[in-house]
Design a protein around this motif. Structure first.
Motif, PDB file in Angstrom:
ATOM      1  N   TYR A   1       0.851  -1.191   0.000  1.00  0.00           N
ATOM      2  CA  TYR A   1       0.000   0.000   0.000  1.00  0.00           C
ATOM      3  C   TYR A   1       0.886   1.239   0.000  1.00  0.00           C
ATOM      4  O   TYR A   1       1.694   1.431   0.924  1.00  0.00           O
ATOM      5  CB  TYR A   1      -0.920  -0.005   1.228  1.00  0.00           C
ATOM      6  N   LYS A   2       0.751   2.037  -1.042  1.00  0.00           N
ATOM      7  CA  LYS A   2       1.514   3.280  -1.183  1.00  0.00           C
ATOM      8  C   LYS A   2       3.013   3.064  -0.943  1.00  0.00           C
ATOM      9  O   LYS A   2       3.666   3.812  -0.207  1.00  0.00           O
ATOM     10  CB  LYS A   2       0.962   4.351  -0.243  1.00  0.00           C
ATOM     11  N   GLY A   3       3.534   2.012  -1.561  1.00  0.00           N
ATOM     12  CA  GLY A   3       4.959   1.764  -1.514  1.00  0.00           C
ATOM     13  C   GLY A   3       5.465   1.061  -0.273  1.00  0.00           C
ATOM     14  O   GLY A   3       6.661   0.789  -0.158  1.00  0.00           O
ATOM     15  N   ARG A   4       4.575   0.749   0.669  1.00  0.00           N
ATOM     16  CA  ARG A   4       5.005   0.064   1.896  1.00  0.00           C
ATOM     17  C   ARG A   4       4.457  -1.355   1.932  1.00  0.00           C
ATOM     18  O   ARG A   4       3.251  -1.572   1.797  1.00  0.00           O
ATOM     19  CB  ARG A   4       4.538   0.826   3.139  1.00  0.00           C
ATOM     20  N   GLN A   5       5.334  -2.303   2.131  1.00  0.00           N
ATOM     21  CA  GLN A   5       4.931  -3.701   2.264  1.00  0.00           C
ATOM     22  C   GLN A   5       4.763  -4.031   3.742  1.00  0.00           C
ATOM     23  O   GLN A   5       5.622  -3.725   4.566  1.00  0.00           O
ATOM     24  CB  GLN A   5       5.984  -4.616   1.648  1.00  0.00           C
TER      25      GLN A   5
ATOM     26  N   GLU B   1       5.066  -1.142  11.816  1.00  0.00           N
ATOM     27  CA  GLU B   1       6.503  -0.894  11.905  1.00  0.00           C
ATOM     28  C   GLU B   1       6.758   0.505  12.473  1.00  0.00           C
ATOM     29  O   GLU B   1       5.849   1.332  12.575  1.00  0.00           O
ATOM     30  CB  GLU B   1       7.153  -1.034  10.526  1.00  0.00           C
ATOM     31  N   LEU B   2       8.012   0.772  12.832  1.00  0.00           N
ATOM     32  CA  LEU B   2       8.355   2.062  13.436  1.00  0.00           C
ATOM     33  C   LEU B   2       7.987   3.231  12.533  1.00  0.00           C
ATOM     34  O   LEU B   2       7.532   4.273  13.008  1.00  0.00           O
ATOM     35  CB  LEU B   2       9.848   2.099  13.778  1.00  0.00           C
TER      36      LEU B   2
ATOM     37  N   PHE C   1     -10.685   1.607  11.270  1.00  0.00           N
ATOM     38  CA  PHE C   1      -9.239   1.583  11.033  1.00  0.00           C
ATOM     39  C   PHE C   1      -8.812   2.723  10.122  1.00  0.00           C
ATOM     40  O   PHE C   1      -9.618   3.307   9.393  1.00  0.00           O
ATOM     41  CB  PHE C   1      -8.835   0.242  10.420  1.00  0.00           C
ATOM     42  N   SER C   2      -7.527   3.001  10.141  1.00  0.00           N
ATOM     43  CA  SER C   2      -6.966   3.950   9.186  1.00  0.00           C
ATOM     44  C   SER C   2      -7.120   3.375   7.781  1.00  0.00           C
ATOM     45  O   SER C   2      -7.325   2.171   7.601  1.00  0.00           O
ATOM     46  CB  SER C   2      -5.489   4.197   9.490  1.00  0.00           C
ATOM     47  N   GLU C   3      -6.981   4.213   6.792  1.00  0.00           N
ATOM     48  CA  GLU C   3      -7.172   3.793   5.405  1.00  0.00           C
ATOM     49  C   GLU C   3      -6.228   2.657   5.023  1.00  0.00           C
ATOM     50  O   GLU C   3      -6.627   1.685   4.380  1.00  0.00           O
ATOM     51  CB  GLU C   3      -6.950   4.994   4.477  1.00  0.00           C
ATOM     52  N   ASP C   4      -4.963   2.770   5.427  1.00  0.00           N
ATOM     53  CA  ASP C   4      -4.004   1.739   5.032  1.00  0.00           C
ATOM     54  C   ASP C   4      -4.253   0.422   5.760  1.00  0.00           C
ATOM     55  O   ASP C   4      -4.173  -0.656   5.156  1.00  0.00           O
ATOM     56  CB  ASP C   4      -2.558   2.225   5.244  1.00  0.00           C
ATOM     57  N   MET C   5      -4.605   0.459   7.064  1.00  0.00           N
ATOM     58  CA  MET C   5      -4.870  -0.784   7.782  1.00  0.00           C
ATOM     59  C   MET C   5      -6.105  -1.485   7.231  1.00  0.00           C
ATOM     60  O   MET C   5      -6.120  -2.712   7.073  1.00  0.00           O
ATOM     61  CB  MET C   5      -5.031  -0.513   9.279  1.00  0.00           C
TER      62      MET C   5
END
Length: 526
Positions: free
Chosen positions: A311-315, A363-364, A433-437
């Motif tokens: 999602y948006k470049g984050r795995q 993640e952090l 949840f947030s959009e990404d979660m």
């Protein structure tokens, strides 16, 4: 030493009938029964990969007297009533096993538990379920035995290099657990049996001269020259010792805040959050065992699932966590104004429901570290739990949605029966949840539906939020001495400190910390 090692395959009817299994093992040995000194059942595991479910059994046949460590030993605990004291904060698996190990090493453990003893604790659990009242010191997370007491009681771990797994299991058997946990590949005890085992461990500690105190929430630490000398409880009592083992569990937020306030180093750490998904157990059985009825011999089936989302470049990984076959969803909030869910199972795993956490890795870089520093993950947890509570009506009722409706972004007109006693409120969980979660959860469930045909269905529902998978904080310690990197004689321990992920790994870490505290106290360990 003469020994025959056997790797055998049986039907469930044989493998789960003690008398039949013993008979078949002896027959398979092909030796004179009079020559057999001891039969050691090593491992039993279910193989459901084929059309017919089989059970693989490993057994050792001893034709001479077996080594002492093969026959389950009995551990002895000397009188330590007048010995040097070690203060242990928390009576969960890490704290209790640290206490037992201290006694073995000739030290007196003084265990301080913020919650109540295991019997008294039940009244507070009933109040959460029936009256929606959360006692911040006595709940599903806090109290004798910690979060593990009212859980599935799973006893397997990937952390076998950190300690002696078999020893932990043997101590549990000595205190009342079924010997089958020494044999099953995925052993568990069950929430109905764990309380008596915890009580037995507490009595062992007290009979040996150790102390166990309840309603003793620690409110301050006693420091001298960068060394930990003791603690102060909320009622003003002081407890001094050679060292302090901190085994408070992953939900003791006030301890994290106290450490941070006193300038004692803590760190934000990755964790995971998501939901509980609840299916009918019969559906999971039919998928896993490939049959309509598992019969009287096979246990309720479980599953383990994982998927990588982008999602948006984050795995980020999404995965099943603490799967509870034949179990219940329970409320695990530790303060009013928050909703948290978790899972547990009785020993027979005979509920008609199955449930599992399905969680997204945090993640952090997903946290507001600049704003909250090492408490960033904790604040992220709190925000989600409080939002879920508010959206569901500010009780312990939990937000919920049918599983397929969630993936297709439809509000469910009606929910299913549930094991969650405080009740459910239908809503679009994508808004919790947030959009990404939310995106990652939807994609994960779609992937799981492809891996397990029949899993993605509106005959299942998600319940939120599952946010206490592990501690969002790590309390750093020296790799060799296990002491805090800044404060000597201070041993951060178990799940709460970021060094364990379940009953067994926490127990092993408790033992290791006790050993290091003993070395510091001048005890020689062989």
């Amino acid at each position: 030493m003469r020994k025959k090692e056997l790797d055998l395959v049986f039907t469930p009817e044989v493998a789960f009938d003690a008398a039949l299994l013993e008979h078949e093992i002896l027959k398979s040995a092909r030796v004179n029964p009079d020559d057999i000194k001891y039969v050691h059942r090593v491992k039993r595991s279910i193989d459901a990969r084929g059309r017919q479910v089989l059970v693989r059994v490993r057994a050792d046949i001893y034709l001479d007297t077996p080594p002492a460590d093969v026959i389950s030993p009995t551990y002895t605990y000397p009188d330590v009533s007048k010995a040097k004291q070690i203060i242990i904060v928390g009576a969960g698996p890490a704290g209790l096993f640290a206490a037992l190990r201290c006694i073995e090493l000739g030290l007196k453990p003084v265990v301080l538990e913020r919650g109540k003893d295991v019997r008294s604790r039940r009244r507070d659990l009933a109040a959460i379920n029936k009256e929606h009242k959360v006692n911040p010191d006595s709940n599903y997370c806090f109290g004798e035995g910690g979060a593990g007491t009212y859980s599935d009681g799973k006893l397997y771990t990937r952390s076998k290099k950190r300690g002696d797994l078999q020893r932990i299991l043997q101590i549990l058997v000595q205190h009342g657990a079924t010997p089958d946990i020494l044999f099953d590949a995925h052993p568990h005890i069950g929430t109905n049996k764990l309380p008596k085992i915890i009580e037995a461990i507490r009595e062992t500690v007290r009979e040996a001269g150790g102390e166990v105190h309840f309603d003793k929430r620690v409110s301050d630490f006693i420091l001298e020259d960068e060394e930990m000398r003791g603690v102060v409880s909320a009622d003003g009592q002081t407890y001094l010792g050679e060292s302090v083992i901190l085994a408070t569990g992953h939900s003791a937020r006030d301890i994290f805040e106290l450490l941070h306030e006193k300038g004692i180093t803590i760190e934000a750490k990755p964790f995971a959050m998501g939901v509980r998904v609840e299916h009918q157990q019969s559906l999971i059985d039919s998928i896993q065992y490939k049959c309509e009825d598992r019969g009287p011999y096979l246990p309720a089936s479980s599953y383990a699932l994982v998927h990588q989302t982008h999602y948006k470049g984050r795995q980020r990984g999404i995965f099943s966590f603490c799967m509870c076959p034949g179990g219940f969803i329970v409320p695990s909030a530790t303060a009013p104004g928050e909703v948290v869910v978790n899972g547990m199972s009785p020993s027979r795993r005979d509920s008609r429901f199955s449930n599992s956490g399905i969680v997204v890795a945090i993640e952090l870089e997903d946290m507001e570290l600049e704003k909250y520093g090492p408490l960033a993950g904790l604040r992220m947890q709190q925000a989600l739990e409080q939002k879920a509570c508010e959206m569901a009506g500010n009780t312990q009722a939990a937000p919920a949605q049918l599983l397929k409706d969630f993936t297709e972004r439809r509000v469910s007109k009606q929910l299913l029966d549930t094991s969650y006693q405080p009740g459910l409120v239908s809503m679009d969980m994508n808004e919790v949840f947030s959009e990404d979660m939310a995106y990652r959860l939807r994609e994960g469930f779609k992937a799981f539906g492809s891996k397990m045909r029949g899993y993605l269905t509106n005959e299942a529902q998600i319940v939120g939020v599952e946010s206490r998978t592990s501690s969002p904080v790590r309390i750093p310690r020296d790799r060799d001495t296990l002491e805090h990197t800044q404060i000597k004689r201070f041993y951060p321990c178990g799940e709460g400190a970021g060094y364990a992920g379940g009953i067994v790994s926490a127990a092993m870490d408790g033992e290791r910390c006790a050993e290091m505290a003993a070395v510091k106290a001048g005890v020689s360990i062989r």
